[in-house]
Design an enzyme around this catalytic site. Structure first.
Site, PDB file in Angstrom:
ATOM      1  N   ASP A   1      22.643  24.980 -42.034  1.00  0.00           N
ATOM      2  CA  ASP A   1      22.042  25.888 -41.058  1.00  0.00           C
ATOM      3  C   ASP A   1      22.051  27.321 -41.597  1.00  0.00           C
ATOM      4  O   ASP A   1      23.117  27.865 -41.899  1.00  0.00           O
ATOM      5  CB  ASP A   1      22.837  25.814 -39.748  1.00  0.00           C
ATOM      6  N   ASP A   2      20.883  27.904 -41.714  1.00  0.00           N
ATOM      7  CA  ASP A   2      20.736  29.326 -42.086  1.00  0.00           C
ATOM      8  C   ASP A   2      21.204  29.651 -43.510  1.00  0.00           C
ATOM      9  O   ASP A   2      21.618  30.788 -43.781  1.00  0.00           O
ATOM     10  CB  ASP A   2      21.489  30.257 -41.107  1.00  0.00           C
TER      11      ASP A   2
ATOM     12  N   CYS B   1      15.880  27.310 -35.994  1.00  0.00           N
ATOM     13  CA  CYS B   1      16.629  26.043 -35.943  1.00  0.00           C
ATOM     14  C   CYS B   1      15.908  24.849 -35.323  1.00  0.00           C
ATOM     15  O   CYS B   1      15.699  23.829 -35.979  1.00  0.00           O
ATOM     16  CB  CYS B   1      17.940  26.271 -35.213  1.00  0.00           C
TER      17      CYS B   1
ATOM     18  N   ARG C   1      14.143  21.572 -37.271  1.00  0.00           N
ATOM     19  CA  ARG C   1      14.696  20.217 -37.120  1.00  0.00           C
ATOM     20  C   ARG C   1      13.646  19.240 -36.599  1.00  0.00           C
ATOM     21  O   ARG C   1      13.584  18.074 -37.008  1.00  0.00           O
ATOM     22  CB  ARG C   1      15.892  20.250 -36.155  1.00  0.00           C
TER      23      ARG C   1
ATOM     24  N   LYS D   1      24.961  19.381 -35.905  1.00  0.00           N
ATOM     25  CA  LYS D   1      24.225  20.083 -34.846  1.00  0.00           C
ATOM     26  C   LYS D   1      22.877  19.419 -34.603  1.00  0.00           C
ATOM     27  O   LYS D   1      22.061  19.315 -35.516  1.00  0.00           O
ATOM     28  CB  LYS D   1      24.033  21.536 -35.300  1.00  0.00           C
TER      29      LYS D   1
ATOM     30  N   HIS E   1      20.315  19.980 -31.667  1.00  0.00           N
ATOM     31  CA  HIS E   1      19.387  21.079 -31.355  1.00  0.00           C
ATOM     32  C   HIS E   1      17.946  20.663 -31.067  1.00  0.00           C
ATOM     33  O   HIS E   1      16.998  21.414 -31.352  1.00  0.00           O
ATOM     34  CB  HIS E   1      19.416  22.153 -32.460  1.00  0.00           C
TER      35      HIS E   1
ATOM     36  N   SER F   1      23.253  25.554 -31.301  1.00  0.00           N
ATOM     37  CA  SER F   1      23.911  26.457 -32.257  1.00  0.00           C
ATOM     38  C   SER F   1      25.318  26.850 -31.810  1.00  0.00           C
ATOM     39  O   SER F   1      25.598  26.968 -30.615  1.00  0.00           O
ATOM     40  CB  SER F   1      23.075  27.724 -32.448  1.00  0.00           C
TER      41      SER F   1
ATOM     42  N   HIS G   1      25.626  29.035 -40.086  1.00  0.00           N
ATOM     43  CA  HIS G   1      25.183  29.803 -38.915  1.00  0.00           C
ATOM     44  C   HIS G   1      26.376  30.604 -38.393  1.00  0.00           C
ATOM     45  O   HIS G   1      27.491  30.104 -38.379  1.00  0.00           O
ATOM     46  CB  HIS G   1      24.681  28.807 -37.861  1.00  0.00           C
TER      47      HIS G   1
ATOM     48  N   ASP H   1      17.730  24.562 -42.961  1.00  0.00           N
ATOM     49  CA  ASP H   1      16.688  24.612 -41.919  1.00  0.00           C
ATOM     50  C   ASP H   1      15.853  25.876 -41.962  1.00  0.00           C
ATOM     51  O   ASP H   1      14.701  25.889 -41.546  1.00  0.00           O
ATOM     52  CB  ASP H   1      17.303  24.435 -40.523  1.00  0.00           C
ATOM     53  N   ASN H   2      16.464  26.964 -42.447  1.00  0.00           N
ATOM     54  CA  ASN H   2      15.741  28.246 -42.553  1.00  0.00           C
ATOM     55  C   ASN H   2      16.589  29.188 -43.388  1.00  0.00           C
ATOM     56  O   ASN H   2      17.746  28.889 -43.691  1.00  0.00           O
ATOM     57  CB  ASN H   2      15.443  28.854 -41.173  1.00  0.00           C
TER      58      ASN H   2
ATOM     59  N   LYS I   1      15.477  34.525 -42.194  1.00  0.00           N
ATOM     60  CA  LYS I   1      15.299  33.724 -40.979  1.00  0.00           C
ATOM     61  C   LYS I   1      14.504  34.491 -39.927  1.00  0.00           C
ATOM     62  O   LYS I   1      14.674  35.706 -39.774  1.00  0.00           O
ATOM     63  CB  LYS I   1      16.688  33.398 -40.414  1.00  0.00           C
TER      64      LYS I   1
HETATM   65 MG    MG Z   1      19.035  27.740 -38.512  1.00  0.00          MG
END
Ligand code: MG
Length: 497
Positions: free
Chosen positions: A41-42, A81, A85, A134, A136, A159, A237, A289-290, A310
């Site tokens: 994540d991130d 996010c 996904r 996660k 989401h 998150s 994240h 994811d980003n 992001k």
């Molecule tokens: Mg993310």
């Protein structure tokens, strides 16, 4: 162009060999690969050593890159996010399945039950499936992983900053209206039930470890049958948390420590695969994811040469550090610089395991020729779209050129990012119609639209096709090919905690 120059015929022959080997052990059934997707994540493009990080040791990812392929132009269609996904798991632009942004605890929607996820694709072929991390894509029971093809689920529903200690609200006294506007307690879910209704900081310190332990256990339990393991980590994240194992271990503060613990997790998962003699029968994919959440400054990663992060459709937001490992099939120590994307994984994996594609339209392409190092293989994407901000078509690109349609975007101010887990505010800026040559200007700094009107016209034609099919809130178009997200109906069970 992929660096591994192995003729496609050789790869296909190898594939047949693997299939035949499996045939012996599986009573006449060709053995398709196990699939493992580790989704960070991130994480920014330059946050791990195979993509240029310094001060953060990532020996397991280095090994994964040495034994597999680095993808240096691997994209997500939206740099946030839930949207990212939805795209990964359905093989569709998030706009097609009507999931945008990041769903919060007050959301009453989620991924529609009729969407076919990667887990459901794998289920067709009898795979054991699990999601540890996660989710989401909707937190009410009808939207949870068990209703989308997963046999097992453990993790956070959304998150890890969606809790009472979110920096936007934590400084208001408890019980005040402003504090109440914030987030409720953060739950941990196992299967369809809340098993911990109030995640604490010390719980967050253990998230990476707990997801990893379950992943390793799942591999052991399913070593005799094909499996699909999806590990969408909650880290990196914010708020950042790390266990004692890695606290203070990097030269990049808490952020680096957290990345090192994720690298450890990769090592544990690959170690389990190797220990159970599944090395040549398992495809492992590592991506994010980003891009980095730059307003968090020293608690965010970096995107290297790429612009922004992001929450924008610049390369810093959408280009992800991606590694794939499948010894014997993916050339070791190779690199692919062709455009590939998260939406490609569903059709690619479906083809690998001999599963049927969904009956509805999807957007991803089969990228096996890129993965297997076929000589001169090119990106299958004639046009790739970037959707952000609730459905704005902001970018259209091909292998080389990227067109930004006029839109506003967030960017750091002169004071830069925050420190210690507190973000600095962004400013909103505007970009005019701009054409960038990603091959020669990966930082998207020089607008070449005036000098390349033919390229602009061609990409605008693709943009118009996207608006007809997927719509565009900037030009107030609905899109004929969109499908609805799922909504909580009056009689539906709600998640309570
Ligand atoms: Mg993310």
């Amino acid at each position: 162009m992929p660096a591994g120059q192995i003729p496609y015929a050789v790869i296909l022959a190898l594939f047949m060999l693997v299939a035949c080997k499996g045939e012996e052990s599986q009573a006449g059934q060709p053995r398709a690969p196990n699939i493992v997707i580790i989704f960070i994540d991130d994480m920014g493009y330059e946050d791990i050593e195979p993509f240029g990080a310094s001060g953060i040791e990532t020996p397991n990812l280095n090994r994964m890159a040495a034994e597999g392929m680095r993808f240096t132009d691997f994209a997500v269609p939206s740099s946030v996010c839930s949207a990212s996904r939805a795209a990964l798991l359905t093989g569709c632009y998030n706009r097609r399945v009507s999931i945008s942004g990041a769903l919060g605890p007050r959301a009453s929607h989620g991924l529609h039950a009729d969407e076919v996820t990667l887990a459901e694709i794998c289920k067709q072929k009898g795979y054991a499936t699990a999601c540890f991390g996660k989710w989401h894509l909707g937190h009410h029971p009808k939207f949870l992983p068990l209703q989308q093809g997963f046999d097992e689920y453990y993790g956070l529903p959304y998150s890890n900053d969606m809790w009472p200690f979110h920096p936007d609200y934590v400084d208001f006294p408890e019980g005040t209206a402003k504090r109440k506007k914030g987030y409720p307690n953060l739950p941990i879910i196992a299967g369809n039930r809340v098993i911990d209704s109030e995640v604490s900081g010390s719980d967050q310190e253990q998230l990476t470890t707990r997801y990893t332990e379950r992943a390793v256990e799942f591999i052991a339990e399913n070593r005799e049958r094909p499996f699909f393991l999806y590990v969408p980590h909650s880290m990196v994240h914010v708020p950042l948390f790390v266990s004692d194992k890695f606290r203070g271990k990097s030269q990049r503060g808490l952020f680096g420590d957290v990345v090192m613990e994720l690298d450890w997790s990769v090592g544990e998962i690959i170690g389990a695969i190797d220990r159970h003699d599944l090395t040549e029968e398992t495809l492992v994919i590592f991506t994010s994811d980003n891009g980095p959440w730059l307003s968090y400054g020293d608690h965010a990663g970096g995107a290297g040469v790429f612009r922004e992060g992001k929450g924008t459709q610049f390369e810093g937001g959408v280009r992800e550090p991606t590694i794939m490992r499948w010894p014997g099939m993916i050339p070791a120590g190779s690199e692919c610089g062709e455009l590939a994307a998260s939406i490609d994984l569903l059709p690619t994996i479906a083809a690998m395991i001999g599963a049927d594609l969904p009956g509805h339209k999807i957007d991803g392409k089969d990228i096996r020729p890129l993965m297997f190092g076929q000589e001169n293989a090119l990106s299958p994407h004639v046009a790739f779209y970037g959707y952000y901000a609730g459905g704005q078509l902001q970018t259209v690109r091909d292998r080389r050129w990227k067109l930004h349609l006029p839109h506003s975007y967030r960017s750091l101010t002169a004071s830069g990012g925050g420190t210690g887990g507190k973000p600095n505010a962004y400013q909103q800026l505007e970009i005019e119609l701009s054409l960038f040559d990603l091959q020669n200007d990966p930082g998207e700094s020089q607008n070449l639209a005036d000098k390349n009107r033919d390229v602009v016209e061609r990409l605008l034609m693709h943009a118009e096709r996207a608006r007809q099919d997927l719509g565009d809130t900037l030009s107030k178009r609905e899109g004929a090919g969109r499908r609805p997200h799922g909504e909580l109906a009056p009689g539906d069970e709600r998640l309570v905690w």
